[in-house]
Scaffold this motif. Structure first.
Motif, mmCIF file in Angstrom:
data_model
loop_
_atom_site.group_PDB
_atom_site.id
_atom_site.type_symbol
_atom_site.label_atom_id
_atom_site.label_comp_id
_atom_site.label_asym_id
_atom_site.label_seq_id
_atom_site.Cartn_x
_atom_site.Cartn_y
_atom_site.Cartn_z
ATOM 1 N N TYR B 245 55.285 20.642 54.464
ATOM 2 C CA TYR B 245 55.945 21.150 53.267
ATOM 3 C C TYR B 245 54.883 21.421 52.213
ATOM 4 C CZ TYR B 245 59.958 21.447 50.082
ATOM 5 O OH TYR B 245 60.944 21.894 49.236
ATOM 6 N N LEU B 247 54.037 21.700 48.368
ATOM 7 C CA LEU B 247 54.578 21.327 47.060
ATOM 8 C C LEU B 247 53.912 22.161 45.970
ATOM 9 C CD1 LEU B 247 54.555 17.455 47.589
ATOM 10 C CD2 LEU B 247 56.600 18.879 47.333
ATOM 11 N N PRO B 249 54.917 22.374 42.243
ATOM 12 C CA PRO B 249 55.722 22.142 41.036
ATOM 13 C C PRO B 249 55.319 23.065 39.884
ATOM 14 C CG PRO B 249 54.163 20.363 41.379
ATOM 15 C CD PRO B 249 54.077 21.235 42.589
ATOM 16 N N TYR B 253 49.248 23.251 40.735
ATOM 17 C CA TYR B 253 49.312 22.234 41.786
ATOM 18 C C TYR B 253 49.746 22.855 43.097
ATOM 19 C CZ TYR B 253 50.236 17.657 43.927
ATOM 20 O OH TYR B 253 50.212 16.539 44.735
ATOM 21 N N ALA B 257 52.126 18.588 52.002
ATOM 22 C CA ALA B 257 52.760 17.314 52.308
ATOM 23 C C ALA B 257 52.969 17.171 53.807
ATOM 24 C CB ALA B 257 54.104 17.220 51.587
ATOM 25 N N THR B 287 49.973 10.346 46.348
ATOM 26 C CA THR B 287 51.235 9.694 46.704
ATOM 27 C C THR B 287 51.992 9.448 45.402
ATOM 28 O OG1 THR B 287 50.506 7.395 46.412
ATOM 29 C CG2 THR B 287 50.098 8.384 48.563
ATOM 30 N N PHE B 288 53.232 9.036 45.536
ATOM 31 C CA PHE B 288 54.086 8.706 44.399
ATOM 32 C C PHE B 288 53.446 7.604 43.556
ATOM 33 C CE2 PHE B 288 57.854 6.414 42.683
ATOM 34 C CZ PHE B 288 58.520 7.472 42.072
ATOM 35 N N THR B 302 50.264 13.540 50.504
ATOM 36 C CA THR B 302 50.111 14.944 50.135
ATOM 37 C C THR B 302 48.623 15.211 49.920
ATOM 38 O OG1 THR B 302 52.281 14.978 49.096
ATOM 39 C CG2 THR B 302 50.747 16.704 48.435
#
Lengths: 307, 554
Positions: B245, B247, B249, B253, B257, B287-288, B302
């Motif tokens: 995937y 990303l 946003p 960026y 992922a 990461t988160f 990611t």
């Protein structure tokens, strides 16, 4: 904040489960045109949502949340839902089966089977059709109920939203087959391999907020079929001779308040819950009256399209 | 970097218990055998003795058990149809915990006609348990299960000789069967095979050593599961990262992922992106929780890269200094056939490998495994539950590894493009005529075509509006008048790609909005330049965009 995970943490089963769930979430978001995440406000939904936020960070969730609302949830659940989704800026759709509501279908007069079919199963199918969702994430786990032990991560539904055991696809490795034709859909269960204990441990580890009903407190309840049913609002119909008493209870599973049994407990924290769980081993769905209508009932509901 | 997890101050039992649980390792186990072998009883007992069951389940089974003893087999009973037919028709997953491990059990039926279920359960397993009925001895079925376990790459095998209680726990019986099986097991290449004389009904040598087998070394099945080297650590393997995937946003960026399926990666590492083979470096591992200096399998992370490399879902990222993946279009593989309909060498199938689908056809069945005696027999097709070696031709190269080296990048599934059913599972052996054999696809290079035609081949995608056909034909006419070699294709990405490969501009159009995503997915990762155009845009605008893109690719 920069760090390497230590070996133990990296390979703890929770981190493996987390990595696999994130893989499933990303796979579905990539393969389907219009996915949605079903949100029931319960602990599994909270964990699933937390994983989804991790999977797509720093981007926002690439799908909305859908709450199939029976209108009979606990008041605290509605309050929690609205506060949580507002705080995290999450797109939430709420769907109610207006036709069934107009007909006055309710959990007292129509029995849990008929009520669940109208307010949950039919309502969900209505919402999926209305928005044209082709994939729906759910928080179901294989350890919850006997008939779920064979459920796939990707659960195929035909044009009528029905689950047909013979049409489920074999799943090998981490290769999920998400190909469908127009009108067909997929239910996707990223928490398939999590157990109830895993979910609570993860909530503890990640500090995930859950509805306070999971924790023990004095609540007005009546006793029915060996379960404590909470009198959550004025719509609760008391049977002759029933009078609510205050008991220290908590819920192991949350649904519609007239159909959710509470257990007496003094667990007021996640640690307490885990301790209590490992000491008393009563399965989680025991508190759901709708699973016990008849032998094999969950399987029948699933075939119709219920989760 | 290298920061150790804070040691929790273990002040109470609760905290110790919580910490212990958080440190558990995951072990995946597949248990194979038929109902008559005592499989359900064995699993039921493991669940019962390792807290995999709840009180109410136990109570229900106690009520249902005929007579006084618990019938452990009732714990694993599932769907209605099964109860009615008294058979097991699918893989069921069950969960229990030991002090050190969380165990996921794939409970698979043992009959010959359920080969596909065993393959499914075995595909992710770290260890296999095979049940043998001590009265019947080693059967063809036992050999078949062991063969399947080795084919699916399971490193550890436990052979449980069950119903020893019916043989008076006779040492000679156990030893004879062990010796007999040992000779066969040696040919299969397991890392370890262990033998246990057990009684699932009596509970001997499962979780507790049995006093009735003083001649056995005392190891229990559970003890063995606890002691196994944990899931074959993929950390020493080469780094493989299939992009799932992208990303985006915001414009600043671009994160890729995915899950690290093997090996590990560090900040700054030089990487190669397949199939383009572009080289770049890791700029960030996100990461988160924050950015990492290093990450390894099986983490989902990611990656951001230092250069503006065009990377999309279906691409594979590997490390430049490690052995590269194979890039195979023609490959040899083992297939387990799941389809109700036989393998058809004239049909087009879809292969799903890591995170991409590639159209393919199965050119030839080289041989079929005769499961009765494990011989290789000549065959022209495979039917339900049959296993064989095939030659497969993919429309585009797969960045892969031989299955014995990597169970994630070496595996694929075959999907019937008409019914969408998963019809086979495949394990890559290597290129045609040995590993890594790369056949030339053409003796004419893309550069030679470009020189002759004065343009680069590309696919132009127009999708979504009902008037898209008019737009496509208008664009074709305009480009043609400007001296381009151009053609239109309705809804068939593969034809468009083939024409673009031949140096043409292929306008691919579809009036169906839902079809857009599928077509774009097929174009992505095909290694052919493509461009999506807005059907409503003025044709002059469209032409300008096409010509601009042409400038860039030539």
């Amino acid at each position: 904040m920069s760090q390497s995970l230590s070996l133990a943490a990296r390979h703890s089963h929770l981190s493996v489960l987390e990595a696999e769930s994130i893989h499933i979430l990303r796979e579905t978001a990539a393969e389907f045109a219009n996915p949605v995440m079903l949100y029931s406000i319960g602990k599994d939904s909270q964990v699933l949502l937390h994983l989804a936020r991790k999977a797509f960070h720093p981007a926002p969730l690439p799908f909305p949340l859908l709450h199939v609302d029976t209108t009979w949830k606990f008041r605290e659940m509605y309050a929690f839902r609205d506060a949580f989704t507002a705080r995290h800026n999450i797109r939430l759709l709420v769907h109610q089966n207006k036709k069934a509501l107009a007909e006055g279908i309710n959990p007292f007069d129509h029995g849990s089977q008929k009520y669940t079919h109208a307010m949950k199963t039919q309502s969900l199918l209505e919402a999926l059709a209305l928005h044209g969702f082709d994939a729906a994430f759910g928080g179901a786990r294989r350890d919850e109920e006997k008939s779920r032990a064979k459920e796939r991560v990707y659960s195929f539904r035909d044009r009528h939203g029905q689950w047909e055991p013979r049409r489920q696809r074999p799943e090998l490795w981490s290769l999920y087959n998400g190909r469908i034709d127009a009108g067909e859909s997929m239910r996707v269960f990223p928490l398939s391999n999590w157990t109830e204990l895993d979910v609570w441990h993860y909530i503890l580890k990640e500090n995930i907020p859950v509805v306070p009903l999971y924790f023990a407190a004095e609540r007005p309840v009546v006793s029915r079929n060996g379960q404590w049913i909470m009198v959550d609002d004025a719509r609760m119909r008391l049977r002759p001779g029933e009078a609510p008493v205050n008991k220290r209870v908590r819920f192991r599973t949350l649904g519609c308040y007239p159909l959710s049994g509470a257990v007496e407990s003094s667990a007021t924290s996640v640690e307490d819950i885990i301790t209590e769980m490992t000491e008393s081993r009563v399965s989680e769905r025991q508190g759901r009256l709708i699973d016990h209508d008849e032998e094999g009932s969950m399987e029948l509901k699933k075939r119709e399209g219920y989760f | 970097m290298g920061a150790e997890i804070q040691q929790v101050q273990e002040t109470t039992d609760v905290q110790r218990f919580l910490a212990e649980h958080a440190e558990k390792e995951l072990l995946r186990l597949v248990v194979v055998g038929s109902v008559d072998d005592g499989k359900s009883t064995l699993i039921g007992r493991l669940l019962y003795e390792c807290n995999g069951l709840f009180e109410d389940q136990v109570a229900a089974v106690k009520r249902a058990s005929a007579g006084g003893e618990i019938d452990f087999s009732l714990f694993t009973d599932g769907l209605r149809a099964e109860r009615e037919q008294g058979i097991t028709i699918d893989v069921a997953y069950r969960y229990f915990s030991t002090r050190r491990r969380k165990v996921i059990v794939a409970d698979t039926p043992g009959h010959l006609q359920y080969t596909r279920n065993m393959a499914t359960g075995a595909s992710t397993a770290d260890a296999a348990v095979i049940l043998v009925d001590a009265r019947l001895g080693i059967l063809p079925q036992t050999r078949r299960h062991a063969y399947l376990a080795s084919l699916l790459g399971i490193p550890y095998l436990a052979v449980c000789i069950n119903k020893m209680d019916l043989m008076d726990f006779d040492r000679a019986v156990s030893e004879r069967l062990t010796t007999e099986f040992e000779a066969f097991a040696r040919t299969l290449g397991f890392e370890q095979v262990r033998y246990f004389p057990i009684s699932a009904r009596g509970g001997d040598n499962i979780t507790q050593p049995s006093a009735r087998t003083p001649w056995h070394d005392g190891e229990t099945l559970l003890g063995w599961l606890e002691s196994l080297p944990h899931q074959r650590r993929q950390e020493d393997a080469s780094f493989r990262f299939p992009v799932q995937y992208v990303l985006r946003p915001d414009l600043d960026y671009r994160g890729f992922a995915g899950q690290i399926v093997s090996g590990s990666v560090r900040l700054g590492d030089e990487v190669v992106v397949y199939p383009s083979q572009r080289r770049t470096h890791v700029a960030s591992i996100d990461t988160f929780e924050g950015r990492l200096d290093e990450a390894s399998a099986p983490s989902s992370v990611t990656l951001r890269l230092t250069d503006e490399v065009d990377v999309s879902r279906g691409d594979l990222i590997a490390l430049a200094h490690q052995p590269p993946p194979l890039a195979l279009q023609e490959l040899e593989a083992m297939l387990v056939w799941f389809g109700e309909e036989r393998l058809d060498t004239s049909r087009r199938y879809l292969v799903k490998h890591t995170s991409k689908y590639v159209p393919a056809h199965i050119e030839q069945v080289l041989w079929r495994k005769e499961l009765e005696d494990l011989s290789e027999v000549e065959a022209s097709t495979l039917s339900l539950n049959e296993i064989g070696k095939v030659r497969l031709v993919c429309k585009r190269p797969l960045a892969c590894d031989p299955y014995p080296d990597n169970r994630r990048t070496g595996a694929f599934i075959v999907v019937d493009s008409l019914t969408n059913d998963t019809v086979a599972a495949g394990m890559i052996l290597g290129g045609v005529g040995g590993a890594g054999g790369q056949e030339a696809r053409s003796l004419v290079s893309a550069e030679e075509r470009r020189a002759r035609l004065g343009q680069s081949g590309a696919v132009l995608l127009l999708a979504g509006s009902p008037e898209v056909r008019d737009a496509a034909l208008r664009l074709e006419r305009t480009l043609f008048e400007q001296g381009r070699h151009v053609v239109t294709v309705r809804g068939d990405a593969e034809s468009a790609l083939a024409l673009a490969d031949a140096g043409l501009l292929a306008i691919l159009y579809t009036p169906v909005p839902q079809a857009r995503l599928g077509l774009a997915q097929q174009l992505r990762g095909a290694g052919v330049p493509w461009l999506e155009l807005e059907p409503s845009e003025a044709v002059e605008q469209q032409v300008r965009r096409v010509l601009d893109a042409q400038e860039k690719t030539s």
